[in-house]
Structures are given as C-alpha cells and as structure tokens.
Design an enzyme around this catalytic site. Structure first.
Site, PDB file in Angstrom:
ATOM      1  N   ASP A 175       7.110 -11.060  18.664  1.00 33.29           N
ATOM      2  CA  ASP A 175       6.419 -11.286  17.395  1.00 33.29           C
ATOM      3  C   ASP A 175       4.963 -11.633  17.722  1.00 33.29           C
ATOM      4  OD1 ASP A 175       5.707 -11.764  14.804  1.00 33.29           O
ATOM      5  OD2 ASP A 175       7.195 -13.323  14.426  1.00 33.29           O
ATOM      6  N   GLY A 216       2.852 -16.808  14.330  1.00 33.07           N
ATOM      7  CA  GLY A 216       2.757 -18.114  13.684  1.00 33.07           C
ATOM      8  C   GLY A 216       3.707 -19.126  14.300  1.00 33.07           C
ATOM      9  N   PHE A 249      -3.677 -11.444  21.011  1.00 29.02           N
ATOM     10  CA  PHE A 249      -3.173 -10.070  20.903  1.00 29.02           C
ATOM     11  C   PHE A 249      -4.246  -9.025  21.203  1.00 29.02           C
ATOM     12  CE2 PHE A 249      -3.124 -11.624  16.300  1.00 29.02           C
ATOM     13  CZ  PHE A 249      -4.461 -11.322  16.045  1.00 29.02           C
ATOM     14  N   HIS A 309      -4.150  -6.490   8.532  1.00 23.04           N
ATOM     15  CA  HIS A 309      -5.109  -6.562   7.424  1.00 23.04           C
ATOM     16  C   HIS A 309      -6.199  -7.606   7.657  1.00 23.04           C
ATOM     17  CE1 HIS A 309      -2.991  -9.891   4.809  1.00 23.04           C
ATOM     18  NE2 HIS A 309      -3.061 -10.229   6.081  1.00 23.04           N
ATOM     19  N   ASP A 310      -6.033  -8.444   8.680  1.00 25.69           N
ATOM     20  CA  ASP A 310      -7.061  -9.438   9.007  1.00 25.69           C
ATOM     21  C   ASP A 310      -8.270  -8.814   9.703  1.00 25.69           C
ATOM     22  OD1 ASP A 310      -5.430 -11.438   8.038  1.00 25.69           O
ATOM     23  OD2 ASP A 310      -4.809 -12.176  10.001  1.00 25.69           O
TER      24      ASP A 310
END
Length: 355
Positions: A184, A188, A237, A255-256
């Site tokens: 992942d 978060g 990342f 989308h960031d």
C-alpha cells in the site's frame, strides 16, 4: 423575480440562484454549526435556542439567527413554537453519521481549518497554475505537515476517513486468491491494508509512508494483531519501492500530483512488480461535462470541487479515464479496467505492465 412553473409554483430566478451559490455565509454557517456540535445537540433533544445557547456557550439571539439560516437551508426544521428539529439533511452533519462529513467541517480540527483557509487562494492558483497553500500558510503543503504534528495527525485522520469504506469493498469485490503480498503505497495509517488482511488470511502487506505516519501504521497493526503479516516502512513513493509485490495499491494518491509526478509514482510501482503483478489505483474519475442534470452530474460536481481543492492545496488534478490511460502508458502500464466503488465518482482502476 421568481418564475412560474407548470404546476403553478414559483421557481427561483437566475438572480436568486446565483446569489445563493455565491454567498459565503452558507458554507461558514454549516462549519459554525458543526464546530458548535449543533446537529448532535439537536439530535440529543436540545431543540430550544436557550438550552442550545447554554450548551454551546453562545449568544442566544445570535445563535437563533444561525438556526434560522440552517432551517432555510433545510438542515433544521421548525418544531413547536420556538424549537428546531433535525432534518434528513441535517443528520448528515452529526458526528456519528457513517459518511464522516462533520470532521471535514469542524474548525476545531487543524486539517479542516487549514484547508478551508487556503480556499480564498483559488484566484492566485487560477492566475498562476500553482497551489496557493504556500502563499497562504508560508510553507509548501508537505513541509507544513512535517513541521506541525497537530496538522499531520489531523490530516492522517481525514485520509483514514476518506478510505474507511474502500477497504472492506476492495476486500470483498476483487479476487485476491493469486495475490500474496500487497504494498500500500502512501497507505497512511494502514486502515485499508488492515481491511484486506482481515478479509484474506493468506495475504501479507506493507505500507510505505513518511516516518511519523508509518509509526502510526505500525501501532495499528499491533493493535489489530497483524504485526506478523503487516509491516510499515518509512520511505517516499518517488524512490524505489519494496520489490516483488503482487499488488501495488495507490489509494487517493495520484490526484495529489501533476502528470509528471504521477507518472514517476506509477513507474516506481511498475518497476517493483513481480512478473504477474498489478497496480491498483483508487481515485476519482472526472467525467466529461453534461448539459442535463442528473444524479451523475451531482456526483461530478463533487469531483470538480475536489479538483479545485487539488489545485489550491497541492497543484494536483482529478483526471478523466483517458488521462489515467495516458499517465499509465508513460509509466509502462496499461489500464485494464475501471470499476465504480462505494462512492459515486470514485473508481478502482487496475493497471498491468505493458508487454
């Protein structure tokens, strides 16, 4: 002036509609109500202005004026001579509502407060094409998070709320039989990965996150009894990712970032995949504009609002399916499928390596 409709009622004029759209009092009235916990108090039986003012430590007459506006918005309704009850719309603003919207409006929350205060910078962003966060807050967004623990923790809570429904859906609606290891990326505090590992006992997982958030993910894995199957690594990342995973998951990440950075993140995932692996992207898909009003156009209004948020906060963007195809192709990936998830406008996209 209002216009008559075929059934004899009157419809708001263009001037009335635009005036309601343009006022800043409505969003701030909603934020004031949530911050003061008015929907929760009304739901608990505090329906009269006097007791409500005492509970919220506000001026009774000023509070009454706020309550009237909330009633005009359809969030409250008149009850008895002087009281107010909660409508179906108003219930959405309660703290225990499953949508979790209240947390995004509460001005006592550092992330909600900071995010709202950057919105007036939209004009700056439209003129320059650059995010307004630094212009408003004095630091770029990610540096501001690193420097402010309260803000960082509030941001983590907000992101966890965003994906709270996605994890169980993803666990139940994809075939995980051939996967063994899920990474992942930017995961978060690990909530999504916990849902996958709960649903599939054969899976192992890794969260890659910034150091402080990775620590919070490790703590969650320990609380859930998953420490033997789940790990949290500190990293970026934009750098090499842990290799050999079967699925690399990017939930609310691409989308960031503008296209150049989004391609880099996807390429890092592609480079790390094992031979049969896939990249899963959970993000909103921006549809083409439509001239007809429907349930879908209402969902797309939420997407276009989020698109402006990405612009002013981070310089990111909400993309069409074609635009996702293009950034994937530049990263050496092909878009295999895009399926709707638990929220209108939010999709799971599966990418595979180009052969």
């Amino acid at each position: 002036m209002s216009a008559a409709t075929p059934d004899g009622t009157t419809a708001p004029s263009a001037v009335e509609r635009v005036t309601c759209m343009g006022t800043l009092f409505t969003p701030w009235a909603i934020r004031a109500a949530v911050t003061l916990r008015i929907p929760d108090l009304v739901a608990q039986g505090f329906t009269e202005p006097g007791p409500l003012a005492a509970c919220t430590q506000t001026d009774p007459h000023a509070l009454l004026r706020l309550l009237r506006h909330l009633a005009n918005l359809g969030l409250l309704q008149s009850q008895g001579a002087t009281g107010f009850g909660l409508t179906e719309l108003g219930q959405v603003l309660c703290r225990d509502h499953p949508a979790g919207i209240a947390g995004f409006y509460d001005q006592g929350d550092a992330w909600a407060r900071a995010g709202d205060h950057v919105i007036p910078g939209l004009l700056h962003s439209v003129r320059t094409g650059q995010p307004a966060w630094e212009d408003v807050h004095g630091k770029p967004f990610w540096k501001a998070l690193a420097a402010d623990q309260e803000l960082a923790e509030a941001f983590d809570r907000a992101m966890s709320a965003h994906i709270s429904g996605v994890g169980p859906w993803l666990a139940a609606n994809r075939d995980w039989a051939t996967a063994r290891h899920v990474v992942d990326v930017g995961g978060g505090t690990g909530m999504l990965l916990v849902a996958l590992l709960r649903g599939h006992a054969h899976l192992r997982g890794t969260v890659v996150e910034q150091a402080a958030t990775a620590e919070r993910a490790s703590a969650l894995f320990a609380e859930e009894g998953l420490s033997e199957r789940a790990t949290a690594l500190s990293g970026s990342f934009f750098d090499a990712l842990p290799p050999g995973g079967d699925v690399y998951l990017l939930a609310h990440i691409l989308h960031d970032w503008p296209d150049k950075d989004a391609v880099t993140v996807l390429r890092r995932c592609a480079d790390a995949l094992n031979g049969r692996g896939r990249v899963f992207v959970v993000d909103r898909i921006r549809a083409e504009l439509s001239d007809t009003e429907s349930e879908e156009t209402v969902a797309q209004l939420a997407v276009s609002q989020r698109d402006m948020a990405m612009l002013v906060v981070l310089g990111g963007v909400e993309r069409t399916e074609e635009e996702f195809q293009q950034v994937g192709k530049r990263a050496g990936l092909r878009l295999v499928s895009a399926v709707p998830t638990v929220e209108k406008g939010l999709f799971l996209m599966e990418f595979a390596p180009e052969r």
